[in-house]
Motif scaffolding. Sequence first.
Motif, short mmCIF file in Angstrom:
data_model
loop_
_atom_site.label_atom_id
_atom_site.label_comp_id
_atom_site.label_asym_id
_atom_site.label_seq_id
_atom_site.Cartn_x
_atom_site.Cartn_y
_atom_site.Cartn_z
N LEU A 2 0.92 -1.19 -0.17
CA LEU A 2 -0.44 -0.12 -0.15
C LEU A 2 0.87 1.42 -0.08
CD1 LEU A 2 -3.07 -0.58 2.57
CD2 LEU A 2 -2.96 -0.40 -0.19
N SER A 3 2.02 1.01 1.07
CA SER A 3 3.28 2.22 1.03
C SER A 3 3.89 2.68 -0.60
CB SER A 3 3.90 1.93 2.03
OG SER A 3 4.11 0.98 2.17
N ALA A 4 3.55 1.73 -1.17
CA ALA A 4 4.86 1.79 -2.43
C ALA A 4 3.46 2.57 -3.27
CB ALA A 4 5.34 0.57 -3.00
N ALA A 5 2.37 1.66 -3.78
CA ALA A 5 0.96 2.37 -4.24
C ALA A 5 1.11 3.29 -4.27
CB ALA A 5 0.13 1.88 -4.15
N LEU A 6 1.65 4.55 -2.60
CA LEU A 6 1.37 4.95 -2.45
C LEU A 6 2.10 6.29 -3.04
CD1 LEU A 6 -1.02 7.86 -1.75
CD2 LEU A 6 0.24 6.75 0.58
N ILE A 7 3.42 5.87 -2.77
CA ILE A 7 4.22 6.72 -3.75
C ILE A 7 4.13 7.12 -4.29
CG2 ILE A 7 6.84 6.80 -3.63
CD1 ILE A 7 5.68 7.88 -1.06
N VAL A 8 4.01 5.99 -5.37
CA VAL A 8 4.40 5.66 -6.81
C VAL A 8 3.12 6.98 -6.94
CG1 VAL A 8 3.70 4.87 -9.00
CG2 VAL A 8 5.15 3.86 -7.50
N ALA A 9 1.87 6.86 -6.87
CA ALA A 9 0.80 7.82 -7.15
C ALA A 9 1.46 9.34 -7.36
CB ALA A 9 -0.22 7.52 -6.07
N ILE A 10 2.05 9.86 -5.43
CA ILE A 10 2.38 10.90 -5.05
C ILE A 10 3.67 11.64 -6.60
CG2 ILE A 10 3.53 12.46 -3.72
CD1 ILE A 10 2.83 10.38 -1.36
N ALA A 11 3.95 10.68 -6.95
CA ALA A 11 5.40 10.57 -7.68
C ALA A 11 4.84 10.96 -9.37
CB ALA A 11 6.58 9.65 -7.50
N VAL A 12 3.50 10.04 -9.65
CA VAL A 12 3.05 10.56 -10.73
C VAL A 12 2.43 11.79 -11.07
CG1 VAL A 12 1.76 9.83 -12.64
CG2 VAL A 12 3.70 8.42 -11.58
N ALA A 13 1.53 11.53 -9.90
CA ALA A 13 0.34 13.14 -9.89
C ALA A 13 1.30 14.68 -9.45
CB ALA A 13 -0.74 12.77 -9.20
N PHE A 14 1.86 14.14 -8.48
CA PHE A 14 2.44 15.63 -8.32
C PHE A 14 3.63 16.44 -8.53
CE2 PHE A 14 -0.69 14.84 -5.19
CZ PHE A 14 -2.01 15.54 -4.99
N LEU A 15 4.19 14.89 -9.15
CA LEU A 15 6.15 15.23 -9.29
C LEU A 15 5.78 15.12 -10.69
CD1 LEU A 15 7.48 13.95 -6.03
CD2 LEU A 15 6.79 16.37 -6.36
N HIS A 16 5.25 14.58 -11.58
CA HIS A 16 5.35 14.60 -12.86
C HIS A 16 6.00 13.43 -13.35
CE1 HIS A 16 2.89 17.79 -12.59
NE2 HIS A 16 3.24 18.49 -12.51
N ALA A 17 6.28 12.29 -11.89
CA ALA A 17 7.00 10.92 -12.65
C ALA A 17 6.64 9.99 -14.12
CB ALA A 17 7.62 10.11 -11.96
N THR A 18 7.54 9.68 -14.76
CA THR A 18 6.68 9.03 -16.42
C THR A 18 7.40 7.93 -15.84
OG1 THR A 18 8.42 9.31 -17.66
CG2 THR A 18 6.36 11.05 -17.07
N VAL A 19 6.32 6.98 -15.72
CA VAL A 19 7.11 5.41 -15.21
C VAL A 19 6.00 4.31 -15.93
CG1 VAL A 19 8.44 5.60 -13.64
CG2 VAL A 19 5.98 5.37 -13.46
N VAL A 20 6.59 3.17 -16.80
CA VAL A 20 5.55 2.13 -16.73
C VAL A 20 5.06 1.18 -15.49
CG1 VAL A 20 6.17 1.78 -19.19
CG2 VAL A 20 7.39 0.87 -17.74
N LEU A 21 4.39 0.59 -15.77
CA LEU A 21 3.37 0.03 -14.26
C LEU A 21 2.94 -1.90 -14.62
CD1 LEU A 21 1.90 2.14 -11.98
CD2 LEU A 21 4.79 1.75 -11.73
N PRO A 22 4.63 -2.55 -15.18
CA PRO A 22 3.98 -4.09 -15.03
C PRO A 22 3.26 -4.61 -13.63
CG PRO A 22 6.21 -3.64 -15.80
CD PRO A 22 5.65 -2.53 -14.86
N LEU A 23 2.07 -4.37 -13.55
CA LEU A 23 1.63 -4.88 -11.92
C LEU A 23 2.44 -5.93 -11.31
CD1 LEU A 23 -1.67 -3.36 -11.65
CD2 LEU A 23 0.49 -2.63 -11.17
N LEU A 24 1.96 -7.52 -12.33
CA LEU A 24 2.39 -8.38 -11.28
C LEU A 24 3.71 -8.58 -11.84
CD1 LEU A 24 0.42 -10.77 -10.46
CD2 LEU A 24 0.84 -12.19 -12.75
#
Lengths: 356, 284
Positions: free
Chosen positions: A220-242
Amino acid sequence: MRQLFKVTGALLRTLVRNRQALFWTFFFPVMLMVVFGFLGNSNFKLNLLVTGPRSGPEARIVQAYEKIPYFKVQRADRKSALHLVRIGQADAALLLPPASSPPPWHATLVYNSANLQTAQQAVSAVTSAAAEINLAMTGQHPYLVVKSEAASGSRSSTYLDFLLPGVLALMAMQNSLFGVAGSLTRWKEKGVLRRFLATPLRPVQFLGGVVLYQLVFGILSAALIVAIAVAFLHATVVLPLLPLLITVVVGMAAFLAIGFVIAGFAKTEEASMPIINVVSFPMMFLSGVFFPVTSLPPFLRSIVHVLPLTYLVDGVRGLMSGQYAAWAPNVQSDILALLGWFVLLAIVSTRTWRWE
Amino acid sequence: MDGVDLGIEPGCIFGLLGPNGAGKTTTLEMIEGLRRPDSGSITYGDHDLVRSPAVARERFGVQLQTSAFFELLRVDETIDLFASFYRHTLSAETLIERFELGEKRKAYVQNLSGGQRQRLAVAVALVNDPEVVFLDEPTAGLDPQARRNVWDSVRQLRAEGRTVVLTTHYMDEAEALCDQLAVMDHGRVLDEGQPQELIERRQPGAFIEVAAEVPITGDLRLPGLERVTHEGPKTVLMTQRLDETLGALAEWAKQEGVPLTGLATRTATLEDVFLQLTGRSLRD
């Protein structure tokens, strides 16, 4: 299983209520990304000082440089230009000769050799720009034109894009180590563990509940950090979830096992803290979280290469940058290596673990 | 542990006394299934608790010396969590009411007072409706009101037909509360029996505490007198025949011209027995 989930549920409740701990869990990674992301994202411009008259053919040369976005061109007289370069206020000074003589004009580029990297960039950028200006001024057709583009599949990436997977791996390590080694020694010390042992709850159910809680919290905390980085800091990453999920879970399992080993050794929470730091500090700085492992000297690289955090950073970064396909051999070997660490440490922890 | 042999009658309050490090907690932990004895046997009804400690963990209620719970769990959640580990349970509501935790139902464990924590620990010990309840120093560190409250709870447990096994440092508590006692030291049982029985067997006489203007020294020959000790300014006479010794003492004081400034008599207490059995040297 029901009892195991009960323990996990109770721990998740206490976690949500521990506002201070939660705050620090997220504050540190977010701060890292904000600070370093900001540094990495600022568009680099070369400060170029130009001397020479404001009219005539020299002015056209200056205008040509001004049009190139890489340069931030400022005019200055010769004396102050040299001074500013010497004290590092400007990256380089282009000294144009007076336009009285016919071409070719011999201009001089002065740089500060204290900052070698910038100096090299300045020299190559100014000379290659000079070649283009020559062509434009003389009206000749170019013989060779080079257009540069990124290789197909690779994306332009900022330092933040590089840092984010490292931060995720770092969090997985820190949360697992502090979560398990810290809380288990505290519960041991205060008698919480003994109280659970005096019930029909089996030890493996209790520890299973703790591990499940750590995994849920970690994901959960990893997901939140990714969300913050993408939404507010404009990180661009690919997320192959599994594949990403499996890599992170296996990584956390390895670090949870280290946590159990430490919790077995340490008698008190105070005693566990320095051990956790000794284990985590070298990996935090060497395993490629902040800069690539390849930039380390060769003798260190071979040691660092086998550390668990190195595998986790490599796998997560490879997947999130799109460099590794979902189940690429590199991902598989990272997962296998982390599994190896997990099995080894799990065996060690069964030997060192004490309930009191 | 060194050859401890204890028999605990069902339905009684059994007290385990002893200085720190005597082996009380270790004894309890072996019965509770928390610790495996190297040798020997522990039976509960038809059950061999050494071979199947799971029976103990399912059927007994336990309050440990340091019963700590998750600090950020609420009182009702803590009881529910422990209830989820057992097959047969009492409802959290019943326990909360019984131990007067209603106002604190939604409070975090970390915000409870010492007495409330203790009541929660006993409530959790009862969550599986146990036949036997183990309380390890249930009143340590409590104020007198909270102590009396715990005593009442313990007596209520006996009234419900449960067996209570407790350890304590307080001799008045053991005397007031326990039906059966065992005094332990250095991992051995030194003596056991009912409190009154123990006192009569070990300290059958009475004590006369005498305060005088000058300390009473020298050879004191009085009928029935067994032992003379000095406790600060007071002289303590231990006697088997209180009336005869008292009369003779008054006579002696008059003859010798020693003015007595204070006189008190008391019968022996459990504390006298305890000190006699375990000695006076300090323990950690």
